[in-house]
Scaffold this motif. Sequence first.
Motif: not given
Length: 676
Positions: A2, A4, A190-191, A194, A198, A234, A237-238, A241-242, A245
């Motif tokens: 991504d 970042q 990190k991915q 994430l 999620l 993570v 940039e996520k 928002e993560l 939520n």
Amino acid sequence: MDSQAKNLNEQEQKEDVNMTEKATTAEAEVQNNAEQATEEAPVAQEAVTEQAPEEQPVAAEEAETPAEEPAETKDEPAQPAEETAEEPAAKETEKAQKAYVSKAEILARLKEIVDSQANPIKEEVEHLKTQFYKIHIAEREAQLKAYLENGGDPEKYQIQPDDEEEAFKAEMGVIKERRAKVFQQQETEKQENLAKKLGIIERIKSMITSPEEANKAYPEFKELQQKWREIKAVPAEKANELWRNYQLYVEQFYDLLKLNNEAREYDFKKNLELKTKLCEAAEKLSEEEDVISAFHQLQELHQQYREIGPVTKDLREEIWTRFKTASTVINKRHQQHFEALRANEEENLARKTALCEKVEAIAAEENKGASDWEKHTKEIIEVQNEWKTIGFAPQKMNVKIFERFRAACDDFFARKASYFKEMKERFAENAEKKRVLVEKAQALADSTDWKSTSDKLIALQKEWKTIGTVPKKLGDQLWNDFLTACNKFFEARNAANAGTRSEERENLGKKREIIAELKKLVEDKAADAQDKVQSLVEQYSQIGHVPFKEKDKLYKEYHEVLDTIYKELNISTARRRLDNFRTNLKNVAKRGEDALDNERTRLMRHYEQLKQEIQTYENNLGFLNAASKKGSTLIDEMKRKVQKLKDDYSLTREKIKAIDAQNAAQENEEETDEEA
């Protein structure tokens, strides 16, 4: 990968490029110093190594503290609305770092880092790199200085390969590869994190759809919360928002949850205890002397605060306010710290500007000789050493002020190199001239033609004095060779002439007697003094040499007496000779018309010859050293010769005028006869 991850990868690549650029810059600066020749010493230019100032994170409360919790919630307080992203890596410029004294010591530490297989600490690696090239550049400058002091040609100087530098670059390459690998692993992790978070959000979201099952799902919900806390970073940039939520669905679950009050109160109490400890820890950080360390510890506390569950609604605002107040103290100290750094950088800029002006003023001063160049070189090196003690200037001006300083230094050392290059060429030319004279003197050293060879050696000695200087060591050697050859001849001549000493003493007595008779003529002023003077002068000239030590004194006494005689008795030999010449002109004219012309042509040749001789003697007078006794005697002798030549020159000119007058008189007589 991504955006970042790409940004972080680009940042990592820039750091590696900077590492290479600094190494290259260090090499270039040493090469520039090689081109800046100094007299015998560096001059260097002392090149100055400059680094970019450290990045200074600006403390902003919004970025450092969680957002305030919502005022209205059902049963649980809203968690902070931000997920901690990777924060700016503020370089700890004030932390003490080990000072290394050798490149070998730095290499040893670097190998330890490589062999440990651990992820290298960026600050330590950068410190090792800076220390290595600081020592490396100092060694190169010392090599250049030694090369120039030994008479090396600045234009031919070449930087020698450095095995330690190659080893250093190799180890740094290993570290670079390892950091890149670690970075890639971190991005992959990190991915994965994430995706896991999620999944947790989706599971909690599904629990909300079945309100009647909320109580039964509570144990699973607590496990999900624990898993969420255990999952680390993570992509930045996520993160926010993560977190929003997650917080939203957690609050919705608590709204549906119908647990007994005892269990809920237990959770609230436990969370309050944990958050109270975090508040106490945050408040204690105000006593931490290291502001940078306190700031980073506060970020860790904020991360922990986010991961702790809610407290009772009536204490929610109070506990958050306490934690936020403690955070504000640390943030303000952090901000003030960097404001002080910025103020210090402005002061450093003013000091560096003053040093630039000082170097520019020194470089603008006139250098009349090697001593002036050496004096100004020392002054500039002192300024360069002072420059190294001053910290960074503001980032926007740091490079510009350094370029100004380096330009002034480079200009001075470039002109100095040019000056000493020309001086070196003059030294070489003078040395070659003196070598030729040494060879000539050595060729004459074994000669037995005493008079002729003496004159030649004396001429060589005079010529030696007209040649400029050469380097002391070579000059002393050439002078010793030259002096040895001259002494060898004169010692042999003195030994051969040892038998003539008694004769010289007799000649000295005879000449003193003639001088005494001349002095008596001055006192008596006899009518026939002129004839007697002429007779005594002829006798004096027929007497041979006198002892060398008495020659100058006797010569001076003799000519003083003659000068007095000519002055007191009004004897003018030149006038008498001119009168005799005019008397004889009539007899010459009787031999025919061509006789006067032939005589005038002969006199004209003699006149030009005398003119050239006078000019030659006057030129040679400039080469004699009047400071020495021998030089003074030679000058007096040559002056008398010049004066005699000038008298003869004037007499010849008067003779030519007399011939011209005689010719004019004859022409008038012929015209008169024709008229008659």
